[in-house]
Design an enzyme around this catalytic site. Sequence first.
Site, PDB file in Angstrom:
ATOM      1  N   ASP A   1       0.815  -1.211   0.000  1.00 36.21           N
ATOM      2  CA  ASP A   1       0.000   0.000   0.000  1.00 36.21           C
ATOM      3  C   ASP A   1       0.851   1.265   0.000  1.00 36.21           C
ATOM      4  O   ASP A   1       0.532   2.244  -0.687  1.00 36.21           O
ATOM      5  CB  ASP A   1      -0.926  -0.016   1.225  1.00 36.21           C
ATOM      6  CG  ASP A   1      -1.973   1.085   1.173  1.00 36.21           C
ATOM      7  OD1 ASP A   1      -2.709   1.155   0.172  1.00 36.21           O
ATOM      8  OD2 ASP A   1      -2.029   1.886   2.118  1.00 36.21           O
TER       9      ASP A   1
ATOM     10  N   HIS B   1       6.111  10.824  15.479  1.00 36.81           N
ATOM     11  CA  HIS B   1       5.768  12.065  14.787  1.00 36.81           C
ATOM     12  C   HIS B   1       5.746  13.260  15.734  1.00 36.81           C
ATOM     13  O   HIS B   1       6.383  14.290  15.489  1.00 36.81           O
ATOM     14  CB  HIS B   1       4.394  11.942  14.120  1.00 36.81           C
ATOM     15  CG  HIS B   1       4.309  10.877  13.088  1.00 36.81           C
ATOM     16  ND1 HIS B   1       5.363  10.536  12.282  1.00 36.81           N
ATOM     17  CD2 HIS B   1       3.288  10.071  12.705  1.00 36.81           C
ATOM     18  CE1 HIS B   1       4.992   9.575  11.451  1.00 36.81           C
ATOM     19  NE2 HIS B   1       3.745   9.277  11.695  1.00 36.81           N
TER      20      HIS B   1
END
Length: 481
Positions: free
Chosen positions: A21, A240
């Site tokens: 993906d 993140h």
Amino acid sequence: MVSRVIPVEPFDLVVFGATGDLARRKILPGLYRRWLAGQIPEGSRLIGAARSAMTPGAFRAFAAQAIDEFVADDKRDAAAEAAFLARLEYVAVDAEGQTGWRELAALMRDGVVRAFYFSVAPALFGSLAERLKQHAIADDASRVVVEKPFGSDLETARALNATLARHFQEAQIYRIDHYLGKETVQNLMAVRFANILFEPLWNAQYVDHVQITVAETVGVAGRASYYDKSGAMRDMVQNHMMQLLCLIAMEPPYHFDPDAVRDEKLKVIRALDPVRAENIVRGQYLPGAGQPGYLEDVENPESQSESFVALQAHISNWRWKGTPFYLRTGKRLRARVSEIAVTFKEPPHSIFDDAQGWRENVLVIRLQPDEGMNLKVMIKEPGPGGMRLVQVPLDMSFAEALGAEGADMPDAYERLIMDVIRGNQTLFMRGDEVEAAWAWTDPVIDLWDGQKPHDYEPGTSGPEEALMLMHRDGRRWREIR
């Protein structure tokens, strides 16, 4: 203003997991856009590698479909696309066996940069690294790119680091975090270190608090198996959001150099105080608006993993002692937005009678959507009738400031892959940085062992308990919109 495109050296990029993906959505379309922009030279190739039996022609058709789906129509050019697809090769390889490795070795060329993108599960990193060296496919100048999750705790992160270190030097390893490839994140460093305006104010004396928000409107469907084992803390905060915190809080490096920048980020992580239990809130979204709840999405009615987390962090160093950093992230929230808001303290004395009219100065750095920055300042409201104050934004949207062409910014993956080819590790995490982040994160996760997260309605800002996290300090979360 037109951005400059600086071509990289010719390269062979091998993408393991090339039919997955990530390759379909990001890597293949991103490389096509860099080819169209003229950044990838003629002598470069992309070699797909995966377990699936597939001819090079079938892989090119797969890539063409990915480009058709994920590249905007105004970035499509039939001749350029055909030339790009001609650069693609494919080899079926068994990451844990011996199938396909000789064929891959035969494709390797001397005199070009060799890079290997591990777009696979971390469990395969060691096998891939071992076989790349065993078959003399990777040499001492080769580069390897590894995707998150880089471990699930400190112990597994150390094990992964040790596995990669058996085959590659640290200077060859690129641990990718796509948030660091965003234009606004890099502009944060430019705003801080290329302008004298903010640096004298960038400390606990003048900054009241900092908010970092990463909100999503989607649930975890499609990633349920992974997400229920990780939760928002491991999936977002440890990597993140930790990186955003570091860039906000770090000291100026002596030079814009990979290790100099990462040395300063590491100092921030090591200066983080342990988080107390009362300073963290977790949540799970409920069913609503015709959508299933978190427990239904992960098909685990007993799940204690969080789809939302909010916490207060403190940095014990000279610059930031006493200034709280509030981090918040969640699924199925009111809007999709990622932003950093630096809220400055009020003036020590107001000369105006309308004290209620004062609002704080806030520098807002928005990562998505509509990347840009604005600074909220106080001015006099126009018109007669006295000195009435009103807050207005000094807005810098990249789309408006740079013009149509300048605003066409590369996707984060495009920028980071080109940095790999250049050999620039500035925007990639170092091994000790990853381990330090886990050393801080693990005790936080241990705090809620056995505790069920709070429920929250979809389309809201998260659990009510998260609002109280700031209300008790006399502050408010910024509205998610």
